[in-house]
Design a protein around this motif. Sequence first.
Motif, PDB file in Angstrom:
ATOM      1  N   MET A 125     -55.983  -7.811 -21.097  1.00 18.56           N
ATOM      2  CA  MET A 125     -57.137  -8.696 -21.287  1.00 18.56           C
ATOM      3  C   MET A 125     -58.316  -7.816 -20.892  1.00 18.56           C
ATOM      4  SD  MET A 125     -56.401 -11.657 -22.314  1.00 18.56           S
ATOM      5  CE  MET A 125     -57.768 -12.895 -22.023  1.00 18.56           C
ATOM      6  N   LYS A 170     -51.049 -17.469 -26.994  1.00 17.52           N
ATOM      7  CA  LYS A 170     -52.240 -17.265 -25.949  1.00 17.52           C
ATOM      8  C   LYS A 170     -52.732 -18.579 -25.524  1.00 17.52           C
ATOM      9  CE  LYS A 170     -56.181 -14.450 -25.527  1.00 17.52           C
ATOM     10  NZ  LYS A 170     -57.260 -13.526 -25.827  1.00 17.52           N
ATOM     11  N   HIS A 172     -55.049 -18.703 -22.750  1.00 12.07           N
ATOM     12  CA  HIS A 172     -56.333 -18.644 -21.975  1.00 12.07           C
ATOM     13  C   HIS A 172     -57.307 -17.488 -22.515  1.00 12.07           C
ATOM     14  CE1 HIS A 172     -59.000 -18.544 -18.373  1.00 12.07           C
ATOM     15  NE2 HIS A 172     -58.288 -19.334 -17.845  1.00 12.07           N
ATOM     16  N   THR A 173     -58.678 -17.671 -22.340  1.00 11.75           N
ATOM     17  CA  THR A 173     -59.550 -16.849 -23.081  1.00 11.75           C
ATOM     18  C   THR A 173     -59.828 -15.541 -22.123  1.00 11.75           C
ATOM     19  OG1 THR A 173     -61.419 -18.218 -22.104  1.00 11.75           O
ATOM     20  CG2 THR A 173     -60.605 -18.528 -24.482  1.00 11.75           C
ATOM     21  N   ARG A 175     -58.063 -15.214 -18.344  1.00  8.29           N
ATOM     22  CA  ARG A 175     -57.151 -14.945 -17.234  1.00  8.29           C
ATOM     23  C   ARG A 175     -56.464 -13.572 -17.753  1.00  8.29           C
ATOM     24  NH1 ARG A 175     -55.466 -20.493 -16.026  1.00  8.29           N
ATOM     25  NH2 ARG A 175     -53.498 -19.787 -17.503  1.00  8.29           N
ATOM     26  N   ALA A 178     -52.470 -14.465 -19.818  1.00 10.68           N
ATOM     27  CA  ALA A 178     -53.240 -15.264 -20.777  1.00 10.68           C
ATOM     28  C   ALA A 178     -52.076 -15.961 -21.433  1.00 10.68           C
ATOM     29  CB  ALA A 178     -54.015 -14.319 -21.652  1.00 10.68           C
TER      30      ALA A 178
END
Length: 329
Positions: A125, A170, A172-173, A175, A178
């Motif tokens: 990420m 997926k 989470h944008t 974390r 994710a």
Amino acid sequence: MVDSLSSSLRRVVVLGTGGTIAGRAASGGDNIGYTAGQVGVADLLGGIDAPEGLVLVTEQVAQLDSKDMDFGVWVQLARRCAFWLAEADVAGVVITHGTDTLEETAFFLQAVLAPDKPVVLTCAMRPATSLSPDGPQNVRDAIAVAATSSAQGVTVVCAGVIHSAMDVQKVHTYRQDAFASGDAGPVGYVEEGAVRRLRDWPRSQAGGNSRILEADEKAIALWPRVEILTSHAGASGALVDLLLQERAAGCADPMRGLVLAATGNGTVHHALEAAALRAQDAGVAVLRATRCTSGRILPRPDDKLRNAGALTPVKARIALMLELIGKAG
Ligand code: SIN
């Protein structure tokens, strides 16, 4: 269950495809303003020692931001996985990949290869240039899974969690952790290089789908077009009707399949549903997949449109595409 490394395994092959894990930003403090797919896979392994008894081999298959993933790269990737997995001394394959379409690539590879050795996708990420990048640890963890003697099938390893290709999304944008596996839960965890498994690895199937691996460039370019349309408050059938008009007018690449990203237990706004039924009557393969992030569509006796069970809309699209390819010949 604690799975051990096999003493007879020799090579783990790391295939690079780009993503944030290979991203470069102008400053170490910038974790979002980077360009994905810049650093070569050999460089990503720079500070990573091979676990004892293993040799790491790298190969750059692509170098892209995974939002731009396409069928051609998928087929190339599937072929390279098949090639390496057929080598007797290869324990497994790791693929470095962007997070944005990682679940689609993982599902595609599982559907096409269903390998009896592990294929492990991993990601990051934060870009490679970050003050504190997450990529190196994810790659180390993925190598540990790829070298695990009992492992098979396609999995995703991120933030110490092992997900099955069938269940991973997926969620989470931003974390680092994710990804999630919904109701199914993770396959296991990687803890200081050891795999702690909670449930079965994804299934393997001898031979996989050789038809996809053997497709020539012309066949790949003609892969069936499957669209996804979302059912929502105020939805209409207008886009379906436009796609049907295009089809009737004899366009070069007509819609052959349609996935409806349906509400709840597979319900669809009445206007969109009416148009989808028109599409089905016109020969388009229609599939409903739930917009919900967990759960599966439970069938009802009066259903007129097929459902995709627990598959998300993007995975249902791949399943439908492969089904249509299977019927084509
Ligand atoms: C990508 O998917 O290639 C960019 C985003 C990411 O890897 O997190």
